[in-house]
Design an enzyme around this catalytic site. Structure first.
Site, PDB file in Angstrom:
ATOM      1  N   ARG A  59       2.509 -10.152  -2.808  1.00 56.12           N
ATOM      2  CA  ARG A  59       3.124  -8.965  -3.394  1.00 56.12           C
ATOM      3  C   ARG A  59       3.949  -8.166  -2.394  1.00 56.12           C
ATOM      4  O   ARG A  59       4.664  -7.247  -2.776  1.00 56.12           O
ATOM      5  CB  ARG A  59       2.047  -8.077  -4.017  1.00 56.12           C
ATOM      6  CG  ARG A  59       1.084  -7.463  -3.021  1.00 56.12           C
ATOM      7  CD  ARG A  59      -0.044  -6.762  -3.759  1.00 56.12           C
ATOM      8  NE  ARG A  59      -0.856  -5.958  -2.858  1.00 56.12           N
ATOM      9  CZ  ARG A  59      -1.923  -5.289  -3.236  1.00 56.12           C
ATOM     10  NH1 ARG A  59      -2.313  -5.348  -4.485  1.00 56.12           N
ATOM     11  NH2 ARG A  59      -2.611  -4.576  -2.378  1.00 56.12           N
ATOM     12  N   CYS A  65      -8.117  -0.532 -12.610  1.00 53.58           N
ATOM     13  CA  CYS A  65      -7.530   0.459 -11.700  1.00 53.58           C
ATOM     14  C   CYS A  65      -6.268  -0.076 -11.030  1.00 53.58           C
ATOM     15  O   CYS A  65      -5.855   0.420  -9.988  1.00 53.58           O
ATOM     16  CB  CYS A  65      -8.543   0.909 -10.650  1.00 53.58           C
ATOM     17  SG  CYS A  65      -9.286  -0.428  -9.711  1.00 53.58           S
ATOM     18  N   HIS A  68       0.823  -1.205   0.000  1.00 54.66           N
ATOM     19  CA  HIS A  68       0.000   0.000   0.000  1.00 54.66           C
ATOM     20  C   HIS A  68       0.863   1.263   0.000  1.00 54.66           C
ATOM     21  O   HIS A  68       0.549   2.241  -0.685  1.00 54.66           O
ATOM     22  CB  HIS A  68      -0.920  -0.016   1.225  1.00 54.66           C
ATOM     23  CG  HIS A  68      -2.189   0.734   1.022  1.00 54.66           C
ATOM     24  ND1 HIS A  68      -3.131   0.369   0.087  1.00 54.66           N
ATOM     25  CD2 HIS A  68      -2.665   1.850   1.621  1.00 54.66           C
ATOM     26  CE1 HIS A  68      -4.145   1.225   0.135  1.00 54.66           C
ATOM     27  NE2 HIS A  68      -3.887   2.132   1.051  1.00 54.66           N
ATOM     28  N   GLU A 122     -10.944  -9.081  -8.519  1.00 48.54           N
ATOM     29  CA  GLU A 122      -9.596  -9.155  -7.943  1.00 48.54           C
ATOM     30  C   GLU A 122      -9.135 -10.581  -7.669  1.00 48.54           C
ATOM     31  O   GLU A 122      -7.960 -10.795  -7.381  1.00 48.54           O
ATOM     32  CB  GLU A 122      -9.548  -8.381  -6.622  1.00 48.54           C
ATOM     33  CG  GLU A 122      -9.910  -6.916  -6.743  1.00 48.54           C
ATOM     34  CD  GLU A 122      -9.975  -6.249  -5.391  1.00 48.54           C
ATOM     35  OE1 GLU A 122      -8.954  -5.699  -4.950  1.00 48.54           O
ATOM     36  OE2 GLU A 122     -11.048  -6.283  -4.763  1.00 48.54           O
ATOM     37  N   ARG A 162      -9.467   5.345  -2.636  1.00 47.00           N
ATOM     38  CA  ARG A 162      -9.236   4.391  -1.550  1.00 47.00           C
ATOM     39  C   ARG A 162      -9.746   4.985  -0.243  1.00 47.00           C
ATOM     40  O   ARG A 162      -9.029   5.711   0.442  1.00 47.00           O
ATOM     41  CB  ARG A 162      -7.751   4.062  -1.448  1.00 47.00           C
ATOM     42  CG  ARG A 162      -7.145   3.500  -2.732  1.00 47.00           C
ATOM     43  CD  ARG A 162      -5.660   3.204  -2.544  1.00 47.00           C
ATOM     44  NE  ARG A 162      -5.063   2.665  -3.748  1.00 47.00           N
ATOM     45  CZ  ARG A 162      -4.458   3.391  -4.687  1.00 47.00           C
ATOM     46  NH1 ARG A 162      -4.362   4.708  -4.533  1.00 47.00           N
ATOM     47  NH2 ARG A 162      -3.937   2.820  -5.748  1.00 47.00           N
ATOM     48  N   ARG A 186     -14.356   3.275  -3.513  1.00 46.43           N
ATOM     49  CA  ARG A 186     -14.349   1.885  -3.069  1.00 46.43           C
ATOM     50  C   ARG A 186     -14.725   1.832  -1.590  1.00 46.43           C
ATOM     51  O   ARG A 186     -14.184   2.587  -0.780  1.00 46.43           O
ATOM     52  CB  ARG A 186     -12.967   1.269  -3.286  1.00 46.43           C
ATOM     53  CG  ARG A 186     -12.864  -0.180  -2.850  1.00 46.43           C
ATOM     54  CD  ARG A 186     -11.510  -0.768  -3.225  1.00 46.43           C
ATOM     55  NE  ARG A 186     -10.417  -0.183  -2.467  1.00 46.43           N
ATOM     56  CZ  ARG A 186      -9.128  -0.416  -2.720  1.00 46.43           C
ATOM     57  NH1 ARG A 186      -8.789  -1.199  -3.726  1.00 46.43           N
ATOM     58  NH2 ARG A 186      -8.190   0.151  -1.992  1.00 46.43           N
ATOM     59  N   ASN A 197      -3.687  -5.523  -9.448  1.00 44.73           N
ATOM     60  CA  ASN A 197      -2.627  -5.840  -8.482  1.00 44.73           C
ATOM     61  C   ASN A 197      -2.952  -7.116  -7.716  1.00 44.73           C
ATOM     62  O   ASN A 197      -2.159  -8.061  -7.667  1.00 44.73           O
ATOM     63  CB  ASN A 197      -2.435  -4.684  -7.500  1.00 44.73           C
ATOM     64  CG  ASN A 197      -2.033  -3.408  -8.190  1.00 44.73           C
ATOM     65  OD1 ASN A 197      -1.553  -3.428  -9.316  1.00 44.73           O
ATOM     66  ND2 ASN A 197      -2.229  -2.293  -7.531  1.00 44.73           N
ATOM     67  N   ASP A 198      -4.136  -7.139  -7.094  1.00 42.51           N
ATOM     68  CA  ASP A 198      -4.528  -8.332  -6.345  1.00 42.51           C
ATOM     69  C   ASP A 198      -4.783  -9.511  -7.283  1.00 42.51           C
ATOM     70  O   ASP A 198      -4.459 -10.655  -6.956  1.00 42.51           O
ATOM     71  CB  ASP A 198      -5.780  -8.055  -5.513  1.00 42.51           C
ATOM     72  CG  ASP A 198      -5.441  -7.600  -4.095  1.00 42.51           C
ATOM     73  OD1 ASP A 198      -4.414  -8.053  -3.572  1.00 42.51           O
ATOM     74  OD2 ASP A 198      -6.187  -6.797  -3.535  1.00 42.51           O
TER      75      ASP A 198
END
Length: 757
Positions: free
Chosen positions: A639, A676, A364, A605, A471, A507, A628-629
């Site tokens: 990650r 995204c 993050h 995701e 976020r 989100r 990403n996920d």
């Protein structure tokens, strides 16, 4: 053997320098294996050879002078094969090389094991005996296991030792010390390191020069007084429950803090120039090392007592005389583990770079760093935190390299790269108000990912057409308790107001995994497969409803709110969340608010969501991919783990095929699909996604101009051909290389190649 292994690894982990590590290793292994010789050879990058660095059994005069290339002798054979060599009569082997100064002609049996770190042979562990025999399988297995355990510790000690010598060479010859990490945010930074140490963690306390020696001593003595008081209080409270000999342990604790024991040594170190916290760390860790190496189990346990005392004193030192972080005009913030909150500790005009010992490019903190345009390196596991505070650094966010105390040639080379970046930024400024439109007229909407209020101005300044991911957990993470509905509404309204009439996708709270709240801890062995995202908020409707109500209130009068649900895996979750949103809308309408139900979408995701895209699309207004996920779950790669960071590749064929499938399935239901994740922030990734049919690309604001420039330099046909070529390939590295080559052919600027020394 397991107990011996644990003991050796423990002793090595607290050894003060490289020489101590190596001498300890050869002594302990020789004793544990009952051999006559144990030696260790380490690679010297300057001479490109392996040097005898420590031995127990060979001539000590040979240490430092015996050097073998990777092609010489049995040591070279171990290096070349990168596997153990076990010989009954070494001198008869064709590869054997006699080195007179070692005295090893007396020994026949030979077992050599490579020490491998980051896939490179760091060195070789060797044991020898006079008797002609093969070392048995258990002995070989023990040495192999030990070398694997010690590789990281030796690499770390080697780096720390080099740093320890810095500043002691009047000629300034020790320069360009290089450490490897994982690129977190592209760019180059040149500045001074400021180390942020976690509270009451002795291992992370950096060395600093004491500006006021007497004040440092006073701070230390005040902390000692408080610790003595605490120990006496605990001793008295337990007096009725302990025997007299057990009560005596508290007296032992108090004696350790006497002026003639730990306290006196710490004061002496302060007078030598180190600040109180650094002096405490030095003394405590030195005593811990001494006790840990003792054979008597009772005395070994005193190491734990000393460490405990050290932590107690440090806690009071940090509370009563907290470390004051000093920021230069070019500050590079360094931490064991970067957190989003740390980014706000440095004045933005002074922060030029970030380094985290742990974490990866998709943690993050790294994502936020990219959104702020700060060059960042993650997973620099060998970087010795305690030795670099105040040192000059070069941070290469393209390659993941950190240079400590760089030489003038290296500084000149990287200053050239910095100038090139500034020139490119000026060129991109000219197109900020132009659309992302291909040469044949195809328009690609570019949105941004945000989390901080500071992102808004930066995003608008770079020409963002909307927010594809806000976020909402960031405002939660920087507080000490759940924000109220009113607090949330005020925060959200700033985003919605600033971007109006452009769409803003919020989100719902996405905690768990690598995102935790200090006031709502989630302790799990495998957090990425645990309680996170929509699972948490559906289990806590009071949190979910308050947040949705705050979003709806914030959007009143603007009409640009979109709500997105994270981490969905089933239709049931989507339906339950939709019911909760409908309930919040009805409640607010009944309260007199002029609102309508906003567009609601889901994030894809996890693999389970990939194969339910059409089912989701029938129940929501839009689909957004969190690449990403999704990449993490498809490739089974954490990650945040630097050990497997090189396996986390966005251009993996499985990831690309999943992305193509998602876009196709969503469009079958006439639902828009966006992305995204960080893949959209790369020019090559953006072109592929455009060709796949994604309706919107959302990225960090820093990279938006580069992506726009890339799109404006190609035709839609060029992008489609690139996708076609890539989808026929089956290796991620080849795909990355091919994309870079193709972008160059199309005239799309890539970052300058980093300097390697």
């Amino acid at each position: 053997m397991l107990d011996v292994l644990k003991k050796i690894v423990q002793e090595v982990s607290i050894a003060p320098d490289l020489d101590s590590v190596l001498n300890l290793i050869v002594r302990r292994i020789q004793r544990a294996m009952s051999t006559e010789v144990c030696s260790v050879y380490l690679f010297d990058p300057e001479d490109q050879c392996y040097v005898l660095m420590a031995t127990e059994g060979l001539n000590q005069e040979a240490v430092g002078s015996v050097r073998l290339s990777a092609e010489e002798g049995l040591v070279g054979m171990v290096v070349d094969r990168a596997e153990p060599i076990n010989l009954e009569n070494a001198s008869e082997h064709p590869a054997y090389k006699y080195v007179e100064s070692t005295g090893e002609e007396r020994f026949n049996s030979f077992l050599g094991v490579p020490i491998i770190h980051h896939r490179g042979v760091l060195g070789v562990l060797v044991v020898q005996q006079k008797a002609q025999r093969r070392f048995d399988e258990s002995e070989e297995a023990f040495l192999v296991t030990l070398s694997a355990q010690l590789a990281g510790a030796i690499a770390h000690a080697e780096a720390t030792g080099s740093l320890g010598a810095m500043g002691e060479e009047p000629s300034g010859e020790i320069v360009n010390l290089r450490f490897e990490g994982v690129p977190g945010s592209a760019g180059v930074a040149i500045g001074s390191a400021t180390v942020v140490a976690p509270p009451a963690d002795l291992n992370s306390v950096p060395d600093k020069v004491a500006k006021d020696v007497e004040q440092e001593i006073a701070n230390f003595e005040a902390a000692l007084k408080l610790v003595r008081r605490d120990i006496k209080v605990v001793g008295r409270s337990l007096a009725q429950r302990l025997r007299s000999e057990e009560q005596a342990l508290f007296d032992v604790y108090l004696r350790m803090l006497d002026d003639n024991a730990l306290a006196g040594e710490v004061v002496a170190r302060i007078r030598q120039g180190n600040w109180a916290q650094g002096a405490l760390r030095e003394v405590v860790m030195e005593h811990v090392r001494q006790f840990s190496m003792m054979d008597d189990p009772y005395l070994r346990e005193r190491a734990t007592d000393i460490k405990d005392l050290g932590r107690r004193v440090l806690a009071y030192l940090q509370e009563d005389a907290p470390a004051v972080l000093e920021f230069t005009d070019e500050t590079i913030l360094v931490a064991d583990e970067l957190t989003p909150a740390m980014l706000g500790e440095v004045p933005s005009e002074k922060l030029v770079g970030l380094v985290s010992v742990h974490g990866s490019s998709n943690s993050h903190a790294a994502i936020l760093a990219r959104s702020m345009g700060i060059p960042t390196i993650m997973g620099a596991v060998d970087l010795p935190l305690t030795r670099i505070d105040g040192r000059e650094l070069i941070l290469d966010g393209y390659s993941g390299r950190i240079y400590v105390q760089p030489g003038e040639d290296l500084l000149t080379a990287y200053r050239d790269i910095l100038r090139g970046e500034q020139e490119q930024a000026a060129e991109l400024e000219a197109i900020k108000d132009l659309p992302a439109e291909t040469t044949d007229g195809f328009r690609m909407p570019l949105w941004v990912n945000t989390g901080l209020i500071a992102d808004v101005a930066r995003s608008l300044d770079r020409g963002a057409e909307g927010i594809g991911l806000y976020r909402t957990e960031v405002p939660f993470m920087i507080r000490e308790f759940f924000p109220s509905e009113q607090d949330q509404a005020q925060t959200y309204r700033k985003q919605l107001e600033a971007f109006h009439p452009r769409p803003v996708t919020m989100r719902t709270l996405d905690i768990g995994g690598d995102k935790s709240l200090p006031y709502f801890p989630i302790e799990e062995e495998n957090p990425f497969l645990g309680w996170r995202g929509i699972r948490v908020t559906l289990d806590h409707p009071e949190i979910f409803l308050v947040q949705v109500r705050a979003m709806l209130k914030a959007g009143e009068g603007y009409g640009n709110l979109r709500i997105m649900l994270p981490m969905v895996t089933s239709v049931g979750e989507v339906e339950e969340a939709s019911r909760q949103i409908d309930r919040a809308v009805k409640e607010l309408q009944d309260e007199g608010h002029d609102i309508e139900r906003p567009l609601v979408g889901v994030m894809v995701e996890v693999p389970a969501a990939v194969y339910q895209v059409r089912r989701f699309a029938r129940r929501v207004d839009f689909i957004s991919v969190g690449s990403n996920d999704l990449t993490q779950y498809l490739l089974a790669v954490d990650r945040n783990n630097p050990r497997v960071a090189d396996l986390y590749v966005s251009y993996h064929p499985a990831v690309l095929r999943a992305l193509v499938f998602i876009a196709r399935e969503a469009h079958k239901e006439n639902v828009t699909v966006s992305i995204c994740g960080e893949l959209a922030s790369e020019p090559g990734g953006a072109l592929l996604l455009m060709a796949m049919g994604y309706d919107v690309l959302s990225m960090n604001a820093t990279n938006l101009p580069k992506v726009k420039a890339a799109i404006r330099q190609v035709s839609k046909e060029d992008a489609s051909q690139l996708l076609k070529d890539v989808m026929a390939m089956d290796d991620a590295d080849r795909i990355q290389k091919f994309i870079n080559e193709r972008l160059t052919e199309l005239g799309i600027a890539l970052p300058k190649q980093p300097v390697v020394v």
